[in-house]
Design a protein around this motif. Structure first.
Motif, PDB file in Angstrom:
ATOM      1  N   GLU A   1       0.911  -1.255  -0.122  1.00 39.81           N
ATOM      2  CA  GLU A   1      -0.350  -0.233  -0.175  1.00 39.81           C
ATOM      3  C   GLU A   1       0.831   1.297  -0.004  1.00 39.81           C
ATOM      4  OE1 GLU A   1      -4.091   2.222   2.579  1.00 39.81           O
ATOM      5  OE2 GLU A   1      -2.819   0.282   3.540  1.00 39.81           O
ATOM      6  N   ALA A   2       1.718   1.435   0.321  1.00 36.51           N
ATOM      7  CA  ALA A   2       3.164   2.480   0.935  1.00 36.51           C
ATOM      8  C   ALA A   2       2.758   2.667  -0.901  1.00 36.51           C
ATOM      9  CB  ALA A   2       4.222   2.057   1.814  1.00 36.51           C
ATOM     10  N   PHE A   3       3.899   1.624  -0.986  1.00 38.89           N
ATOM     11  CA  PHE A   3       4.782   1.752  -2.686  1.00 38.89           C
ATOM     12  C   PHE A   3       3.259   2.134  -3.385  1.00 38.89           C
ATOM     13  CE2 PHE A   3       5.771  -0.218  -6.326  1.00 38.89           C
ATOM     14  CZ  PHE A   3       6.551   0.379  -6.983  1.00 38.89           C
ATOM     15  N   GLN A   4       2.577   1.489  -3.308  1.00 40.46           N
ATOM     16  CA  GLN A   4       1.196   1.771  -4.615  1.00 40.46           C
ATOM     17  C   GLN A   4       0.676   4.098  -4.383  1.00 40.46           C
ATOM     18  OE1 GLN A   4      -0.724   0.402  -6.771  1.00 40.46           O
ATOM     19  NE2 GLN A   4      -0.633   3.159  -7.182  1.00 40.46           N
ATOM     20  N   VAL A   5       0.985   4.345  -3.120  1.00 38.66           N
ATOM     21  CA  VAL A   5       0.707   5.852  -2.552  1.00 38.66           C
ATOM     22  C   VAL A   5       2.218   6.272  -2.958  1.00 38.66           C
ATOM     23  CG1 VAL A   5       0.185   7.758  -0.948  1.00 38.66           C
ATOM     24  CG2 VAL A   5      -1.097   5.851  -0.294  1.00 38.66           C
ATOM     25  N   ALA A   6       3.344   6.452  -2.492  1.00 40.10           N
ATOM     26  CA  ALA A   6       4.425   6.490  -3.223  1.00 40.10           C
ATOM     27  C   ALA A   6       4.530   6.698  -5.219  1.00 40.10           C
ATOM     28  CB  ALA A   6       5.460   5.682  -2.890  1.00 40.10           C
ATOM     29  N   ASP A   7       4.056   5.512  -5.697  1.00 37.41           N
ATOM     30  CA  ASP A   7       4.682   5.628  -6.916  1.00 37.41           C
ATOM     31  C   ASP A   7       2.879   6.768  -7.150  1.00 37.41           C
ATOM     32  OD1 ASP A   7       5.447   4.191  -8.707  1.00 37.41           O
ATOM     33  OD2 ASP A   7       3.557   3.035  -9.470  1.00 37.41           O
TER      34      ASP A   7
ATOM     35  N   ALA B   1       2.756  11.578 -10.479  1.00 36.74           N
ATOM     36  CA  ALA B   1       2.265  12.893 -10.424  1.00 36.74           C
ATOM     37  C   ALA B   1       2.719  14.300 -10.994  1.00 36.74           C
ATOM     38  CB  ALA B   1       0.978  13.344  -9.459  1.00 36.74           C
ATOM     39  N   LEU B   2       4.316  13.860  -9.465  1.00 38.59           N
ATOM     40  CA  LEU B   2       5.310  14.921  -9.123  1.00 38.59           C
ATOM     41  C   LEU B   2       6.311  14.722 -10.271  1.00 38.59           C
ATOM     42  CD1 LEU B   2       5.512  14.696  -5.064  1.00 38.59           C
ATOM     43  CD2 LEU B   2       3.902  17.223  -7.089  1.00 38.59           C
ATOM     44  N   MET B   3       6.965  13.561 -10.889  1.00 39.10           N
ATOM     45  CA  MET B   3       7.876  13.843 -11.111  1.00 39.10           C
ATOM     46  C   MET B   3       7.990  13.865 -13.328  1.00 39.10           C
ATOM     47  SD  MET B   3       9.595  10.880  -8.775  1.00 39.10           S
ATOM     48  CE  MET B   3      11.718  11.016  -9.440  1.00 39.10           C
ATOM     49  N   GLY B   4       8.945  14.003 -13.400  1.00 43.74           N
ATOM     50  CA  GLY B   4       9.133  13.658 -15.202  1.00 43.74           C
ATOM     51  C   GLY B   4       9.569  12.595 -15.314  1.00 43.74           C
ATOM     52  N   GLU B   5       9.567  12.605 -16.735  1.00 43.48           N
ATOM     53  CA  GLU B   5      10.071  10.937 -17.447  1.00 43.48           C
ATOM     54  C   GLU B   5      11.774  10.848 -17.356  1.00 43.48           C
ATOM     55  OE1 GLU B   5      10.819  10.223 -22.280  1.00 43.48           O
ATOM     56  OE2 GLU B   5       9.394  10.133 -22.175  1.00 43.48           O
ATOM     57  N   GLU B   6      12.693  11.607 -17.222  1.00 38.81           N
ATOM     58  CA  GLU B   6      14.023  12.060 -16.693  1.00 38.81           C
ATOM     59  C   GLU B   6      14.223  10.813 -15.361  1.00 38.81           C
ATOM     60  OE1 GLU B   6      18.057  14.758 -16.891  1.00 38.81           O
ATOM     61  OE2 GLU B   6      16.058  15.318 -17.732  1.00 38.81           O
ATOM     62  N   ALA B   7      13.547  11.534 -14.524  1.00 40.16           N
ATOM     63  CA  ALA B   7      13.215  11.481 -13.166  1.00 40.16           C
ATOM     64  C   ALA B   7      13.236   9.657 -13.075  1.00 40.16           C
ATOM     65  CB  ALA B   7      13.121  12.158 -12.323  1.00 40.16           C
ATOM     66  N   LEU B   8      12.045   9.892 -13.908  1.00 45.42           N
ATOM     67  CA  LEU B   8      11.132   8.458 -13.520  1.00 45.42           C
ATOM     68  C   LEU B   8      11.800   7.461 -14.070  1.00 45.42           C
ATOM     69  CD1 LEU B   8       7.078   9.767 -13.396  1.00 45.42           C
ATOM     70  CD2 LEU B   8       9.088   8.761 -12.130  1.00 45.42           C
TER      71      LEU B   8
END
Length: 287
Positions: free
Chosen positions: A200-206, A211-218
């Motif tokens: 559940e924590a991983f899902q919320v973090a994901d 929502a907050l990070m772009g393609e380069e970071a992800l």
């Protein structure tokens, strides 16, 4: 040997199984492409950490379980990226399997990795522990509560959000904690809550990272939840609420660890893994 070295060595041995002979060359090449180089290897790390906390009296079985779990995870990523699902062109910073090898080969790659995972476990032994590992992985892979069910929820007209998250994301984390305990001769069911909370924590973090990070970071496209209209914690709770919820879940996960010889070290591992998956909260949301 360090956990990360054991995991990579066991995955390497697994990937040797389908090679050679008269195997179709492109599919044989696509299998390691889908698995290597690895991502964070969070699920097998959790599995190995639980096994170590429980004594790890059969390390060869823990190694096989870790490799099998990661192969299932990688198979799910190959399938998730297909145009019929997320239509993602990047995975771990390189072209997705269907972009690099074609859609038919991507389907076959995912299927082959799933079969390979169970072969790895079957080769590890014929005793009761091995059979319990196979059953645990099968339960968390298929229907009605595994990752296949999670993907299936996205095709329903109405989504049960709790069931969706438990199957799509939490299932393989539950498998990780259950299989780690089983490999070391302990009761897997007692570790169910820890896996569910980590999942559940991983899902919320994901959801937050999407929502907050772009393609380069992800290393893959961002903003996919909003693009595909998927239910997610940010849409439901807002950014600040999602961060608050994440902290509550992680605290609950640490308190849910069953009593075992390596309980303190396992709690520290959960904290360390959480730091790897949690994005930095933007300044405008900090109180």
């Amino acid at each position: 040997m360090a956990i990360v070295d054991r995991i990579e060595a066991s995955i390497g041995r697994a990937l040797e199984i389908p090679q050679g002979g008269l195997a179709p060359a492109a599919l044989a090449e696509a299998l390691p492409y889908a698995v290597l180089p690895g991502g964070a290897r969070i699920r097998p790390t959790i599995l190995m950490s639980v096994a170590l906390a429980c004594g790890d009296d059969r390390p060869e079985l823990s190694d096989a379980a870790a490799a099998a779990l990661e192969l299932i995870h990688c198979a799910s990523l190959v399938h998730d990226d297909l145009p019929c699902f997320d239509d993602a062109g990047l995975r771990r910073g390189k072209p997705s399997v269907h972009c690099a090898y074609s859609q038919p080969l991507a389907v076959l790659t995912g299927d082959s990795l799933i079969i390979l995972a169970f072969e790895v476990l079957a080769r590890a032994g014929e005793d009761g522990r091995t059979m319990r590992l196979i059953r645990a992985l099968a339960r968390r892979t298929g229907m009605p509560n595994g990752i296949c069910a999670g993907q299936g929820w996205e095709s329903e007209p109405q989504i049960d959000l709790g069931a969706y998250h438990r199957s799509k994301t939490a299932a393989l984390f539950i498998a990780a904690t259950e299989m780690g305990a089983i490999a070391a001769g302990h009761d897997g069911e007692a570790w169910n809550d820890l896996g569910a909370l980590i999942g559940e924590a991983f899902q919320v973090a994901d959801d937050l990272r999407d929502a907050l990070m772009g393609e380069e970071a992800l290393g893959k496209p961002g903003g996919q939840d909003a693009l595909h209209g998927r239910p997610n914690a940010v849409a439901e709770l807002g950014v600040k609420g999602a961060f608050d919820r994440l902290n509550d879940i992680l605290a609950g996960a640490i308190s849910s660890i069953p009593s075992c010889p390596g309980e303190a070290a396992l709690a520290q591992m959960v904290r360390m893994q959480s730091q790897r998956i949690v994005p930095r909260m933007p300044a405008r949301y900090r109180a």
